[in-house]
Write an enzyme that holds these catalytic residues in place. Structure first.
Site, PDB file in Angstrom:
ATOM      1  N   ASN A  96      15.669  -6.092  -0.244  1.00 21.96           N
ATOM      2  CA  ASN A  96      16.544  -4.909  -0.313  1.00 21.96           C
ATOM      3  C   ASN A  96      17.846  -5.142   0.451  1.00 21.96           C
ATOM      4  O   ASN A  96      18.927  -4.818  -0.039  1.00 21.96           O
ATOM      5  CB  ASN A  96      15.843  -3.700   0.325  1.00 21.96           C
ATOM      6  CG  ASN A  96      14.950  -2.983  -0.672  1.00 21.96           C
ATOM      7  OD1 ASN A  96      15.215  -2.999  -1.856  1.00 21.96           O
ATOM      8  ND2 ASN A  96      13.901  -2.357  -0.168  1.00 21.96           N
ATOM      9  N   ASP A 126      14.134  -2.349  -6.638  1.00 19.45           N
ATOM     10  CA  ASP A 126      13.415  -1.527  -7.629  1.00 19.45           C
ATOM     11  C   ASP A 126      13.005  -2.366  -8.841  1.00 19.45           C
ATOM     12  O   ASP A 126      11.890  -2.253  -9.340  1.00 19.45           O
ATOM     13  CB  ASP A 126      14.299  -0.365  -8.107  1.00 19.45           C
ATOM     14  CG  ASP A 126      14.358   0.755  -7.074  1.00 19.45           C
ATOM     15  OD1 ASP A 126      13.650   0.655  -6.051  1.00 19.45           O
ATOM     16  OD2 ASP A 126      15.112   1.725  -7.293  1.00 19.45           O
ATOM     17  N   HIS A 163      19.032  -2.111  -3.128  1.00 18.00           N
ATOM     18  CA  HIS A 163      17.853  -1.338  -3.521  1.00 18.00           C
ATOM     19  C   HIS A 163      17.550  -1.417  -5.012  1.00 18.00           C
ATOM     20  O   HIS A 163      16.405  -1.384  -5.433  1.00 18.00           O
ATOM     21  CB  HIS A 163      18.056   0.133  -3.113  1.00 18.00           C
ATOM     22  CG  HIS A 163      17.129   0.537  -2.014  1.00 18.00           C
ATOM     23  ND1 HIS A 163      16.094   1.402  -2.211  1.00 18.00           N
ATOM     24  CD2 HIS A 163      17.084   0.165  -0.716  1.00 18.00           C
ATOM     25  CE1 HIS A 163      15.438   1.558  -1.087  1.00 18.00           C
ATOM     26  NE2 HIS A 163      16.026   0.827  -0.142  1.00 18.00           N
ATOM     27  N   GLU A 182       5.973  -0.648  -1.154  1.00 12.38           N
ATOM     28  CA  GLU A 182       5.932  -1.975  -1.788  1.00 12.38           C
ATOM     29  C   GLU A 182       4.504  -2.505  -1.780  1.00 12.38           C
ATOM     30  O   GLU A 182       4.241  -3.676  -1.713  1.00 12.38           O
ATOM     31  CB  GLU A 182       6.947  -2.919  -1.133  1.00 12.38           C
ATOM     32  CG  GLU A 182       6.688  -3.581   0.169  1.00 12.38           C
ATOM     33  CD  GLU A 182       6.278  -2.749   1.375  1.00 12.38           C
ATOM     34  OE1 GLU A 182       6.059  -1.530   1.264  1.00 12.38           O
ATOM     35  OE2 GLU A 182       6.144  -3.374   2.437  1.00 12.38           O
ATOM     36  N   ASP A 236       0.524  -6.380  -0.897  1.00  9.24           N
ATOM     37  CA  ASP A 236       1.802  -5.904  -0.349  1.00  9.24           C
ATOM     38  C   ASP A 236       2.843  -7.022  -0.487  1.00  9.24           C
ATOM     39  O   ASP A 236       2.579  -8.185  -0.151  1.00  9.24           O
ATOM     40  CB  ASP A 236       1.577  -5.553   1.136  1.00  9.24           C
ATOM     41  CG  ASP A 236       2.807  -4.940   1.777  1.00  9.24           C
ATOM     42  OD1 ASP A 236       2.805  -3.724   1.998  1.00  9.24           O
ATOM     43  OD2 ASP A 236       3.768  -5.699   2.066  1.00  9.24           O
TER      44      ASP A 236
HETATM   45  N1  LIG Z   1      13.947  -0.872  -3.524  1.00 15.96           N
HETATM   46  C1  LIG Z   1      12.945  -0.172  -3.014  1.00 15.96           C
HETATM   47  N2  LIG Z   1      12.531  -0.437  -1.779  1.00 15.96           N
HETATM   48  C2  LIG Z   1      11.495   0.261  -1.270  1.00 15.96           C
HETATM   49  C3  LIG Z   1      10.852   1.268  -2.023  1.00 15.96           C
HETATM   50  N3  LIG Z   1       9.851   1.774  -1.244  1.00 15.96           N
HETATM   51  C4  LIG Z   1       9.890   1.126  -0.064  1.00 15.96           C
HETATM   52  N4  LIG Z   1      10.861   0.203  -0.061  1.00 15.96           N
HETATM   53  C5  LIG Z   1      11.293  -0.713   1.002  1.00 15.96           C
HETATM   54  O1  LIG Z   1      10.260  -1.625   1.304  1.00 15.96           O
HETATM   55  C6  LIG Z   1      10.553  -2.174   2.584  1.00 15.96           C
HETATM   56  C7  LIG Z   1       9.257  -2.404   3.343  1.00 15.96           C
HETATM   57  O2  LIG Z   1       9.589  -3.082   4.522  1.00 15.96           O
HETATM   58  P1  LIG Z   1       8.542  -3.502   5.608  1.00 15.96           P
HETATM   59  O3  LIG Z   1       7.471  -2.439   5.720  1.00 15.96           O
HETATM   60  O4  LIG Z   1       9.288  -3.855   6.836  1.00 15.96           O
HETATM   61  O5  LIG Z   1       7.810  -4.724   5.002  1.00 15.96           O
HETATM   62  P2  LIG Z   1       8.330  -6.128   4.491  1.00 15.96           P
HETATM   63  O6  LIG Z   1       9.793  -6.321   4.680  1.00 15.96           O
HETATM   64  O7  LIG Z   1       7.831  -6.267   3.086  1.00 15.96           O
HETATM   65  O8  LIG Z   1       7.594  -7.125   5.425  1.00 15.96           O
HETATM   66  P3  LIG Z   1       6.081  -7.555   5.380  1.00 15.96           P
HETATM   67  O9  LIG Z   1       5.313  -6.491   4.648  1.00 15.96           O
HETATM   68  O10 LIG Z   1       5.674  -7.638   6.810  1.00 15.96           O
HETATM   69  O11 LIG Z   1       6.017  -8.856   4.675  1.00 15.96           O
HETATM   70  C8  LIG Z   1      11.499  -1.195   3.284  1.00 15.96           C
HETATM   71  O12 LIG Z   1      12.760  -1.798   3.409  1.00 15.96           O
HETATM   72  C9  LIG Z   1      11.565  -0.026   2.320  1.00 15.96           C
HETATM   73  O13 LIG Z   1      12.843   0.572   2.294  1.00 15.96           O
HETATM   74  C10 LIG Z   1      11.332   1.520  -3.333  1.00 15.96           C
HETATM   75  O14 LIG Z   1      10.824   2.373  -4.067  1.00 15.96           O
HETATM   76  N5  LIG Z   1      12.372   0.779  -3.785  1.00 15.96           N
END
Ligand SMILES: Nc1nc2c(ncn2[C@@H]2O[C@H](COP(=O)(O)OP(=O)(O)OP(=O)(O)O)[C@@H](O)[C@H]2O)c(=O)[nH]1
Length: 355
Positions: A240, A249, A245, A275, A232
């Site tokens: 983001n 991506d 975004h 992610e 992850d």
């Molecule tokens: N650009 C983009 N962002 C995505 C996509 N799918 C999910 N996300 C973003 O991934 C982020 C995941 O955030 P969190 O679950 O808080 O995790 P994190 O910020 O990586 O923090 P940790 O996992 O704790 O290190 C969110 O802001 C989602 O909007 C995608 O297809 N494209």
């Protein structure tokens, strides 16, 4: 070399998606064939001084030119409708003049199929046009008296019937083959969408589940050991939030490419969630899987991502599959380790026996 006008004609206009190419070229080729046929008929009728039929060929050529214009303007339904109308109109008058013995009415068969060509055309309209062609065909047979003495064709009825048959069969084949290629392309697209993630082009979660179940079965049947890793991206939300975004991506796509390129062909990697990525490392125990994941981790940590040249890290949970374990059980175990890796400060790999 292709003349520039023909080159332009076969250059797909802007705004036509790749998935619409077979439809575009199918309609275009049918319209060009209609144009060529009318030109040949015009010359033939001029040769024997049949002025009315010559003018009919001119009107036919105009209709097909309009169809070409509409297909170039991406108005596929209009192009098809004009083509079908031309065939119905032309055949109706021809048969009325020369009778059914020469077989001009056979062109209504490809017209029925052509009516169904455009995907965007609604079903009712398609059915209506198809039935109209068939009604016209039946009406011509029922109402037009048999004539075999149309001068100067009186001795050539069977030869002309043969030519009409071939001239109807060829467009029928062209239209049917074009419809087939549209179908094949769409089926491939559906299959692709069912198994792959649109953004990263990795396997999607659904297909990964199927692979995992297969690997579990293989293990239970005495196949080699395998490992599963959940990874992850760390603090992806802040990427983001800070860069947008689109950049997020880009990072996802680039990480996917690294994972894909640096695993063996026999391994499998999927986009598990937003992610998060999941990897199956086949025919290996934990001791050989760990260096592979370490290599990936170091590679990603030393790469700069996207146009913003960002550095990104991932957290990893790595397990070896046990016999008689469900796919859900496997993923849960890996997920617990991934959670531990996050709590340990991220950018690390956690195994089950790590304390
Ligand atoms: N650009 C983009 N962002 C995505 C996509 N799918 C999910 N996300 C973003 O991934 C982020 C995941 O955030 P969190 O679950 O808080 O995790 P994190 O910020 O990586 O923090 P940790 O996992 O704790 O290190 C969110 O802001 C989602 O909007 C995608 O297809 N494209």
């Amino acid at each position: 070399m292709m003349p520039s006008a023909a080159k332009r004609l076969f250059t797909v206009p802007e705004g036509v998606d790749a998935q619409d190419y077979p439809e575009y070229f199918g309609i275009l080729v049918a319209a060009l064939s209609g144009l060529v046929v009318n030109f040949i008929l015009f010359v033939a009728f001029a040769y024997i001084n049949m002025f009315f039929l010559m003018s009919l060929s001119v009107s036919g050529a105009l209709f097909w030119s309009m169809a070409i214009y509409f297909v170039r303007k991406k108005r596929f339904v209009a192009a098809v409708n004009i083509g079908v109308f031309e065939m119905m109109f032309h055949v109706g008058i021809m048969v009325w003049i020369v009778g059914t013995v020469y077989g001009a009415q056979l062109i209504l068969w490809p017209a029925v199929v052509y009516a169904a060509f455009s995907i965007n055309k609604n079903k009712l309209q398609t059915k209506l046009m198809g039935y109209l062609c068939l009604i016209e065909l039946a009406a011509l047979y029922a109402l037009v008296p048999e004539q075999t003495n149309v001068r100067p064709f009186e001795n050539y009825a069977s030869l002309i019937f043969l030519i009409s048959t071939v001239c109807s069969a060829i467009p029928l084949m062209i239209v049917l083959l074009s419809i087939k290629s549209v179908q094949i392309r769409q089926r491939k697209q559906l299959q692709y969408r069912a198994n792959y993630d649109n953004l990263t082009k990795l396997f999607n979660r659904g297909f990964f589940d199927t692979l995992l179940e297969y690997d579990n079965k293989t293990l239970a049947d005495g196949g080699g050991p395998f490992c599963v890793c959940l990874a992850d991206i760390d603090h992806f939300k802040s990427i983001n939030d800070e860069h947008g975004h689109k950049i997020g991506d880009q990072v996802l796509v680039e990480i996917a490419t690294i994972l894909n390129r640096n695993l063996r062909k026999s391994d499998a990697v999927c986009r598990w969630g937003g992610e998060e990525f999941a990897i199956i490392l086949r025919r290996c125990e934990l001791s050989s899987a760990l260096p592979v994941i370490e290599k990936l981790k170091n590679l990603i940590a030393s790469t700069t991502f996207s146009s913003e040249r960002l550095t990104v890290t991932l957290s990893y949970g790595l397990i070896q599959a046990n016999e008689a374990e469900t796919s859900d059980g496997l993923i849960k175990r890996a997920d617990v380790l991934l959670y531990k890796a996050k709590r340990r400060g991220r950018d690390c790999i956690v195994l089950e026996d790590d304390s």
